[in-house]
Enzyme design. Structure first.
Site, PDB file in Angstrom:
ATOM      1  N   LYS A  15      35.004  35.036  27.369  1.00 45.07           N
ATOM      2  CA  LYS A  15      34.880  35.379  25.954  1.00 45.07           C
ATOM      3  C   LYS A  15      33.715  34.594  25.317  1.00 45.07           C
ATOM      4  O   LYS A  15      33.088  33.767  25.977  1.00 45.07           O
ATOM      5  CB  LYS A  15      36.201  35.098  25.245  1.00 45.07           C
ATOM      6  CG  LYS A  15      37.345  36.011  25.746  1.00 45.07           C
ATOM      7  CD  LYS A  15      37.200  37.440  25.285  1.00 45.07           C
ATOM      8  CE  LYS A  15      37.919  38.476  26.129  1.00 45.07           C
ATOM      9  NZ  LYS A  15      39.358  38.445  26.152  1.00 45.07           N
TER      10      LYS A  15
HETATM   11  C1  LIG Z   1      40.634  39.081  26.644  1.00 42.16           C
HETATM   12  C2  LIG Z   1      41.454  40.083  25.919  1.00 42.16           C
HETATM   13  C3  LIG Z   1      42.824  39.889  25.669  1.00 42.16           C
HETATM   14  C4  LIG Z   1      43.635  38.797  26.275  1.00 42.16           C
HETATM   15  O1  LIG Z   1      43.163  37.514  26.176  1.00 42.16           O
HETATM   16  P1  LIG Z   1      43.541  36.462  27.321  1.00 42.16           P
HETATM   17  O2  LIG Z   1      43.158  35.166  26.710  1.00 42.16           O
HETATM   18  O3  LIG Z   1      42.744  36.808  28.536  1.00 42.16           O
HETATM   19  O4  LIG Z   1      45.009  36.553  27.555  1.00 42.16           O
HETATM   20  C5  LIG Z   1      43.487  40.821  24.872  1.00 42.16           C
HETATM   21  N1  LIG Z   1      42.861  41.891  24.386  1.00 42.16           N
HETATM   22  C6  LIG Z   1      41.556  42.136  24.634  1.00 42.16           C
HETATM   23  C7  LIG Z   1      40.925  43.333  24.023  1.00 42.16           C
HETATM   24  C8  LIG Z   1      40.818  41.247  25.429  1.00 42.16           C
HETATM   25  O5  LIG Z   1      39.528  41.501  25.706  1.00 42.16           O
END
Ligand SMILES: *Cc1c(COP(=O)(O)O)cnc(C)c1O
Length: 370
Positions: A186
């Site tokens: 992210k």
């Molecule tokens: C990354 C992501 C998540 C989940 O986040 P994590 O920290 O990996 O559990 C949920 N929704 C979307 C759209 C994502 O890209």
């Protein structure tokens, strides 16, 4: 092509005080739950979003699960969700035994088609989940309007949209609850983690309580008045997250520069459509995308292969959730826009550390269709 010169899709960069803060964790012995970095990380996150407080959690998925659980949603209830998203936007609906009702995508923003929400709302609907996909804000005003008319809470999956704004308002602060992620790919990472924001202070405190095993605050004994979760963030994760968050503005600036350079560099190629954001949006451009149609002369997979042969990583969009085995039974479609976007979209290298020269390599491969 060796790993050194391969251009990755999106990787984190560690250019701040990460190592220093981690050292502090080890020296103080404070590595596990809560701790000073957890408080500092939450305080800075809240301040950046002009909120009183924020609640850190173990992941973005945990944030979404807690948000759904807080609303008391369960079996027999329905939750409106986009089908074009990452599966973690939808899984929490199933964790509590509720039913997802899918909505197709908007061809221009790739986020959910807000015009299709109303038809998905029924007597059993308990919430609307919107996803600011790939860092692009959802057109929130119509969503809030529908939600108000039906008395429904809005959960924002802002896991890909840290720093994105909709008509000046930060994504994750517009609905009732905002969910963020700091996993490895992210915009910023804590090596795994997430954050919750809520419009109501009471709701935010209840969210915190749920992430702490539902244990009554200030209780010496083990009194748990609800079934909660062990969803806290560790001090070590918060140390990394805080150092990353301190560099948020620089990262966002570079992300937006990359988007502008892609738009300019890829203009005028027949059959190739780079993403162009609407004037009400100020996206974070977590990942940049182009669409390739028949006129381009290369399919999505051929485009990805051509990039790969030149040492460049790229990827298709998420598979629409209604096509995935655990969700086929909920596919009430048709969802033609999501399926077309999935067929045509290619996600391009978007790391904040991507240099202009490397980005030009990506652009050259896409422009040269031989
Ligand atoms: C990354 C992501 C998540 C989940 O986040 P994590 O920290 O990996 O559990 C949920 N929704 C979307 C759209 C994502 O890209």
């Amino acid at each position: 092509m060796d790993r050194q010169t391969r251009i990755p899709l999106s990787v984190p960069s560690f250019v701040g005080r990460e190592a220093e803060y981690l050292q502090e964790c080890v020296e103080s012995g404070w590595v596990a739950a809560r701790g000073p970095f957890v408080e500092r990380f939450e305080a800075l996150f809240a301040a950046i979003h002009e909120q009183q407080s924020a609640v850190s959690v173990a992941s973005g998925t945990a944030a979404l699960h807690t948000a759904i659980a807080d609303l008391g949603i369960g079996a027999g209830d329905e939750v409106v969700v986009p089908t074009l998203t990452f599966i973690a936007s939808v899984n929490p609906v199933r964790y509590v035994g509720a039913t997802p009702v899918f909505v197709d995508a908007d061809p221009d923003t790739y986020t959910l088609d807000v015009g299709a929400i109303e038809a998905a709302v029924g007597p059993r609907t308990r919430a609307i989940v919107v996803v600011h996909l790939y860092g692009q804000p959802v057109d929130m005003d119509p969503v809030l309007d529908i939600a108000a008319r039906h008395g429904l809470p809005v959960i924002e999956d802002a896991t890909e949209a840290l720093g994105a704004r909709y008509r000046g308002r930060a994504c994750g602060t517009i609905g009732d609850v905002g969910c963020f992620s700091f996993n490895g790919n992210k915009l910023i990472t804590s090596g795994g983690g997430g954050m919750l924001l809520a419009r109501s202070a009471d709701r935010l405190e209840h969210l915190r309580f749920l992430t702490l095993q539902g244990r009554d605050p200030d209780d010496l004994e083990y009194l748990h008045s609800e079934v909660g979760f062990n969803y806290t963030l560790s001090n070590v994760q918060a140390a990394v997250g805080l150092a990353q968050l301190e560099g948020l503005e620089e990262r966002l600036t570079r992300k937006r520069e990359l988007a502008t350079r892609y738009l300019g560099g890829l203009a005028g190629v027949p059959g190739l459509t780079p993403f162009r954001q609407p004037d009400w949006a100020d996206g974070s451009f977590w990942l940049n995308a182009v669409l390739v149609d028949e006129e381009y002369g290369r399919s999505r997979d051929e485009t990805i292969a051509a990039l790969s042969a030149a040492g460049i990583d790229s990827r298709p969009f998420f598979m629409p959730i209604h096509l995935l085995p655990p969700y086929r039974e909920f596919a009430t479609g048709p969802f033609p826009v999501s399926e077309r976007l999935h067929r045509e979209a290619v996600l391009l290298p978007s790391s904040p550390a991507l240099t202009d020269a490397d980005q030009d390599r990506v652009i050259d491969v896409l422009r040269d269709r031989r």
